[in-house]
Motif scaffolding. Structure first.
Motif, PDB file in Angstrom:
ATOM      1  N   ILE A   6       0.847  -1.203   0.000  1.00 30.58           N
ATOM      2  CA  ILE A   6       0.000   0.000   0.000  1.00 30.58           C
ATOM      3  C   ILE A   6       0.876   1.244   0.000  1.00 30.58           C
ATOM      4  N   ILE A   7       1.865   1.272   0.887  1.00 34.50           N
ATOM      5  CA  ILE A   7       2.782   2.418   0.978  1.00 34.50           C
ATOM      6  C   ILE A   7       3.464   2.657  -0.371  1.00 34.50           C
ATOM      7  N   ASP A   8       3.972   1.606  -0.986  1.00 36.59           N
ATOM      8  CA  ASP A   8       4.661   1.747  -2.273  1.00 36.59           C
ATOM      9  C   ASP A   8       3.733   2.303  -3.346  1.00 36.59           C
ATOM     10  N   ARG A   9       2.516   1.801  -3.407  1.00 33.61           N
ATOM     11  CA  ARG A   9       1.586   2.264  -4.443  1.00 33.61           C
ATOM     12  C   ARG A   9       1.118   3.694  -4.193  1.00 33.61           C
ATOM     13  N   VAL A  10       0.915   4.049  -2.931  1.00 32.92           N
ATOM     14  CA  VAL A  10       0.518   5.430  -2.631  1.00 32.92           C
ATOM     15  C   VAL A  10       1.691   6.368  -2.900  1.00 32.92           C
ATOM     16  N   ARG A  11       2.907   5.919  -2.665  1.00 39.96           N
ATOM     17  CA  ARG A  11       4.089   6.733  -2.954  1.00 39.96           C
ATOM     18  C   ARG A  11       4.146   7.074  -4.453  1.00 39.96           C
ATOM     19  N   VAL A  12       3.861   6.111  -5.305  1.00 40.44           N
ATOM     20  CA  VAL A  12       3.819   6.359  -6.755  1.00 40.44           C
ATOM     21  C   VAL A  12       2.730   7.382  -7.069  1.00 40.44           C
ATOM     22  N   PHE A  13       1.553   7.195  -6.478  1.00 39.98           N
ATOM     23  CA  PHE A  13       0.453   8.144  -6.677  1.00 39.98           C
ATOM     24  C   PHE A  13       0.875   9.544  -6.231  1.00 39.98           C
ATOM     25  N   ALA A  14       1.516   9.631  -5.073  1.00 39.60           N
ATOM     26  CA  ALA A  14       1.941  10.923  -4.531  1.00 39.60           C
ATOM     27  C   ALA A  14       2.921  11.628  -5.463  1.00 39.60           C
ATOM     28  N   GLN A  15       3.835  10.878  -6.029  1.00 42.39           N
ATOM     29  CA  GLN A  15       4.799  11.474  -6.958  1.00 42.39           C
ATOM     30  C   GLN A  15       4.112  11.932  -8.241  1.00 42.39           C
ATOM     31  N   TRP A 145      -9.750  -0.390   2.850  1.00 44.14           N
ATOM     32  CA  TRP A 145     -10.295   0.800   2.183  1.00 44.14           C
ATOM     33  C   TRP A 145      -9.282   1.364   1.189  1.00 44.14           C
ATOM     34  N   MET A 146      -8.015   1.441   1.612  1.00 46.94           N
ATOM     35  CA  MET A 146      -6.961   1.936   0.724  1.00 46.94           C
ATOM     36  C   MET A 146      -6.736   0.970  -0.448  1.00 46.94           C
ATOM     37  N   THR A 147      -6.749  -0.323  -0.178  1.00 46.59           N
ATOM     38  CA  THR A 147      -6.587  -1.315  -1.237  1.00 46.59           C
ATOM     39  C   THR A 147      -7.702  -1.185  -2.264  1.00 46.59           C
ATOM     40  N   ASP A 148      -8.910  -1.020  -1.785  1.00 43.61           N
ATOM     41  CA  ASP A 148     -10.060  -0.853  -2.677  1.00 43.61           C
ATOM     42  C   ASP A 148      -9.843   0.359  -3.587  1.00 43.61           C
ATOM     43  N   TRP A 149      -9.400   1.471  -3.004  1.00 46.57           N
ATOM     44  CA  TRP A 149      -9.126   2.675  -3.793  1.00 46.57           C
ATOM     45  C   TRP A 149      -7.996   2.428  -4.796  1.00 46.57           C
ATOM     46  N   LEU A 150      -6.907   1.822  -4.348  1.00 45.30           N
ATOM     47  CA  LEU A 150      -5.771   1.572  -5.229  1.00 45.30           C
ATOM     48  C   LEU A 150      -6.127   0.624  -6.373  1.00 45.30           C
ATOM     49  N   ASP A 151      -7.116  -0.218  -6.159  1.00 42.60           N
ATOM     50  CA  ASP A 151      -7.582  -1.127  -7.213  1.00 42.60           C
ATOM     51  C   ASP A 151      -8.587  -0.463  -8.147  1.00 42.60           C
ATOM     52  N   GLY A 152      -8.826   0.840  -7.954  1.00 40.37           N
ATOM     53  CA  GLY A 152      -9.685   1.587  -8.863  1.00 40.37           C
ATOM     54  C   GLY A 152     -11.150   1.637  -8.500  1.00 40.37           C
ATOM     55  N   ASN A 153     -11.483   1.241  -7.294  1.00 37.40           N
ATOM     56  CA  ASN A 153     -12.882   1.271  -6.872  1.00 37.40           C
ATOM     57  C   ASN A 153     -13.172   2.516  -6.062  1.00 37.40           C
ATOM     58  N   ARG A 154     -14.266   3.173  -6.363  1.00 35.94           N
ATOM     59  CA  ARG A 154     -14.684   4.349  -5.608  1.00 35.94           C
ATOM     60  C   ARG A 154     -15.602   3.861  -4.502  1.00 35.94           C
ATOM     61  N   SER A 155     -15.344   4.314  -3.307  1.00 37.23           N
ATOM     62  CA  SER A 155     -16.170   3.876  -2.192  1.00 37.23           C
ATOM     63  C   SER A 155     -16.963   5.042  -1.622  1.00 37.23           C
ATOM     64  N   PHE A 156     -18.089   4.707  -1.073  1.00 34.91           N
ATOM     65  CA  PHE A 156     -18.987   5.686  -0.473  1.00 34.91           C
ATOM     66  C   PHE A 156     -19.567   5.030   0.773  1.00 34.91           C
ATOM     67  N   PRO A 157     -19.684   5.756   1.891  1.00 32.69           N
ATOM     68  CA  PRO A 157     -20.232   5.129   3.093  1.00 32.69           C
ATOM     69  C   PRO A 157     -21.612   4.525   2.831  1.00 32.69           C
ATOM     70  N   GLU A 158     -21.812   3.324   3.365  1.00 35.50           N
ATOM     71  CA  GLU A 158     -23.083   2.631   3.194  1.00 35.50           C
ATOM     72  C   GLU A 158     -23.758   2.479   4.545  1.00 35.50           C
ATOM     73  N   PRO A 159     -24.761   3.333   4.831  1.00 32.71           N
ATOM     74  CA  PRO A 159     -25.472   3.190   6.103  1.00 32.71           C
ATOM     75  C   PRO A 159     -26.124   1.821   6.203  1.00 32.71           C
TER      76      PRO A 159
END
Length: 168
Positions: A6-15, A145-159
């Protein structure tokens, strides 16, 4: 996905997205002192090793300190925490250990629970529930949650399904 992945993939995104440099360690310590709970390890690593906000769904995780780049209507997570102070808020405000992380607009937020080492995620959806029930636990952790985002899925809270509450 492991924390390191996760850290590695977010680091790429950050750059790629020119996110602000990592937050200072003193800011993490100050936030933890105000909240009264330690920051989940993955979130601490993201702030201290990768970027001071701007990652996550919609690229909107709040900065820990003011970076001059706002990812919501709020300057920073520390500014929010200082405004509320260390006292336990009264309902309908969320408990102190649930910390706002991302706003999706229309008063909808993602929160992360500092009282859980894995950072359990919570949703805040006041448009779908009464004040007493607008904060609810989600079925996943910060890493999921971060993995879901990194895999291209948009998440929204589900009551959760409606209760017998006459206000909901």
């Amino acid at each position: 996905m492991t924390e390191d992945e996760i850290i590695d993939r977010v680091r790429v995104f950050a750059q790629e997205h020119r996110l602000p440099p990592p937050a200072p360690a003193e800011a993490v310590a100050e936030l933890e002192a105000i909240i009264g709970w330690p920051m989940p390890d993955l979130l601490r690593r993201l702030y201290l090793e990768v970027a001071n906000g701007g990652f996550g769904p919609s690229g909107r995780v709040l900065s820990l300190t003011d970076t001059g780049q706002w990812y919501s209507d709020e300057e920073s997570l520390l500014q929010l925490a200082r405004a509320f102070g260390p006292a336990e808020p009264e309902p309908p405000h969320p408990p102190r250990q649930t910390v706002p992380l991302v706003t999706l607009g229309c008063a909808v937020w993602w929160f992360v629970d500092f009282s859980t080492p894995e950072g359990r995620m919570w949703g805040w959806e006041p448009n779908a529930r009464c004040e007493q029930h607008c904060l609810f636990p989600e079925r996943f952790t910060l890493a999921q949650w971060m993995t879901d985002w990194l895999d291209g899925n948009r998440s929204f809270p589900e009551p959760p399904p409606s209760t017998d509450c006459p206000e909901c």
